[in-house]
Design an enzyme around this catalytic site. Sequence first.
Site, PDB file in Angstrom:
ATOM      1  N   HIS A  15      -9.810   7.986   1.518  1.00  0.00           N
ATOM      2  CA  HIS A  15      -9.285   8.104   2.537  1.00  0.00           C
ATOM      3  C   HIS A  15      -8.883   9.475   2.725  1.00  0.00           C
ATOM      4  CE1 HIS A  15      -5.006   7.436   1.139  1.00  0.00           C
ATOM      5  NE2 HIS A  15      -4.966   8.553   1.757  1.00  0.00           N
ATOM      6  N   ASP A  45     -10.640   2.110  -1.689  1.00  0.00           N
ATOM      7  CA  ASP A  45     -10.040   3.474  -1.363  1.00  0.00           C
ATOM      8  C   ASP A  45     -10.099   4.331  -2.622  1.00  0.00           C
ATOM      9  OD1 ASP A  45      -8.710   5.342   0.060  1.00  0.00           O
ATOM     10  OD2 ASP A  45      -6.736   4.848  -0.267  1.00  0.00           O
ATOM     11  N   SER A 120      -1.559  11.151  -1.859  1.00  0.00           N
ATOM     12  CA  SER A 120      -2.611  10.364  -2.002  1.00  0.00           C
ATOM     13  C   SER A 120      -3.748  10.987  -2.712  1.00  0.00           C
ATOM     14  CB  SER A 120      -3.276  10.020  -0.630  1.00  0.00           C
ATOM     15  OG  SER A 120      -2.429   9.447  -0.033  1.00  0.00           O
TER      16      SER A 120
END
Length: 230
Positions: A15, A45, A120
Amino acid sequence: GFVISSDGYIVTNYHVIKDATSIKVAFVDGQTYDAKLVGGEKDNDVAVLKIDATGLTPAVIGDSDKLAVGETTVAVGNPLGTLSNTVTQGIVSALNRQVTVEDNDMTLIQTDTSISPGNSGGGLFNANGELIGVVNAKSSYSEAEGIGFAIPINTAMNIAQQLIENGAVARPVLGVSILDIQDSSTAQQYGVSALGVYVADVTKGSGAEAAGVQRGDRIIAIDDTAVSST
């Protein structure tokens, strides 16, 4: 992200780069590289990048299957997109937590290590400095505190290796569509005498076809476990 090989393979979250038209990697010493996307896997992911570099120091990969609740964890990331190389500390709060992230059902490590937007793709490490997870989410509830999540490194590295070797992730498929017959009227409609799970169709070229499964077969067990419904 983090380096997994001395010749420039880097792992991050899917992402993080999914809408990118170009990707640049920056190191702590200020060196930057243009990166190419080797491959990405939305469901888990994970994405792999490649930069043109040699002599890099890869992260020491740990074993997420050996984690225990209460172990010390350290996250390294770029919270808010501006505070690069920020280190936060916490513990493993839970293992094998079933969480929905970006519409994907995932099995993740839960940690109370401070996680912010921008973390992230960064690494979650144990007290020995071994990489045990890929930070990918935090609770979206404003009332919640200390609830962050990371992809177990064993999962992430398995996917990364497939992306490097094949450019995609292989997924097993039975190759059948099935029909659940649970009442006598439905059984009569389809002309069968027993309730249960039946093969409605077999995909051409599938493992099921190769194994001799045919339309109309009744599935009575998976391995040694009897089944009577979908």
